[in-house]
Design an enzyme around this catalytic site. Sequence first.
Site, PDB file in Angstrom:
ATOM      1  N   ASN A   1      50.556  74.451  -0.510  1.00  0.00           N
ATOM      2  CA  ASN A   1      50.516  73.003  -0.680  1.00  0.00           C
ATOM      3  C   ASN A   1      49.470  72.714  -1.739  1.00  0.00           C
ATOM      4  OD1 ASN A   1      50.568  70.197  -0.431  1.00  0.00           O
ATOM      5  ND2 ASN A   1      49.127  70.214   1.280  1.00  0.00           N
TER       6      ASN A   1
ATOM      7  N   MET B   1      52.851  66.146  -2.221  1.00  0.00           N
ATOM      8  CA  MET B   1      52.348  67.386  -1.664  1.00  0.00           C
ATOM      9  C   MET B   1      53.209  67.825  -0.471  1.00  0.00           C
ATOM     10  SD  MET B   1      49.763  68.395  -3.426  1.00  0.00           S
ATOM     11  CE  MET B   1      48.587  67.791  -4.622  1.00  0.00           C
ATOM     12  N   CYS B   2      53.172  69.074  -0.165  1.00  0.00           N
ATOM     13  CA  CYS B   2      54.030  69.661   0.865  1.00  0.00           C
ATOM     14  C   CYS B   2      53.339  69.660   2.222  1.00  0.00           C
ATOM     15  CB  CYS B   2      54.401  71.090   0.470  1.00  0.00           C
ATOM     16  SG  CYS B   2      55.040  71.247  -1.216  1.00  0.00           S
ATOM     17  N   ARG B   3      54.085  70.065   3.229  1.00  0.00           N
ATOM     18  CA  ARG B   3      53.561  70.282   4.582  1.00  0.00           C
ATOM     19  C   ARG B   3      54.008  71.670   5.030  1.00  0.00           C
ATOM     20  NH1 ARG B   3      49.559  67.014   5.543  1.00  0.00           N
ATOM     21  NH2 ARG B   3      49.407  67.811   3.410  1.00  0.00           N
TER      22      ARG B   3
END
Length: 272
Positions: A112, A1-3
Amino acid sequence: MCRWAAYLGPEVFLEDIVAAPCHSLIAQSHHALEAKSPTNGDGFGVAWYGARPEPGLYRDILPAWSDPNLKSLCRQIRSGLFLAHVRAATGGATSRMNCHPFVSGRWAFMHNGQIGGFERVRRGLENSISDTLYDQREGTTDSELFFLMMLQEGLAEDPQGAASRATVRVLEACRRAELEPALKLTAAFSDGETLYAIRYSTDAHAPTLYAGSFRESGGRCLVSEPFDREGPNWQPIPPSSFVTMTADAMTIRPFEPEAAAVASATRQRIPA
């Protein structure tokens, strides 16, 4: 997952959020604390608003921690509204066009999360958007496609309604494909004046979202995870929420797309 991190308020250097804090977005790119994966090294991007209505955009495929251009730009650019993102790919190649944020006109969007089973529903969802919007599609991610679906659903006139209707379309496409809907959606987007965010998931594990305010400057932030535990007053945003942030205030409303769709259909069936 992204930030990701988004800021709205008096102009600050992008560095103040993206690079300088002890747990800045660049620090989170190689050591996130609240993500499924601690490393977010599949590219980065920044969209910032200045004198023109449309945002500036810088994206690249290098890990954020190893790009000196990013640090140099963040040290020089001041903005009162910007969105910054570091990517951990869940689908789509590592390419510049797949890096967030995505921009259309004055709108910028970053995400995200993911659409579970995207490869099974992608074609139908792409076919559902207009030719004009499809021509804007540059990459292959579910995030960019969801952004275009929001635009088709009337993002400019009704941001929460557009996000809700786009979400319902995804859930319905999954069911038509005989998939159990599995959507994670923690996103931020802006028209250059107001900052919006969603925290939503079809299960009980929505990706994290926090809001913070700066007493000294009066600025506000929305972030995947706090970048400075000692600084802003951080507030966790509950799941199934839609956030609207202006220079003066922040509101949090329920985000329940399927319930809203059922209510709308019921009203349409009631005779006048």
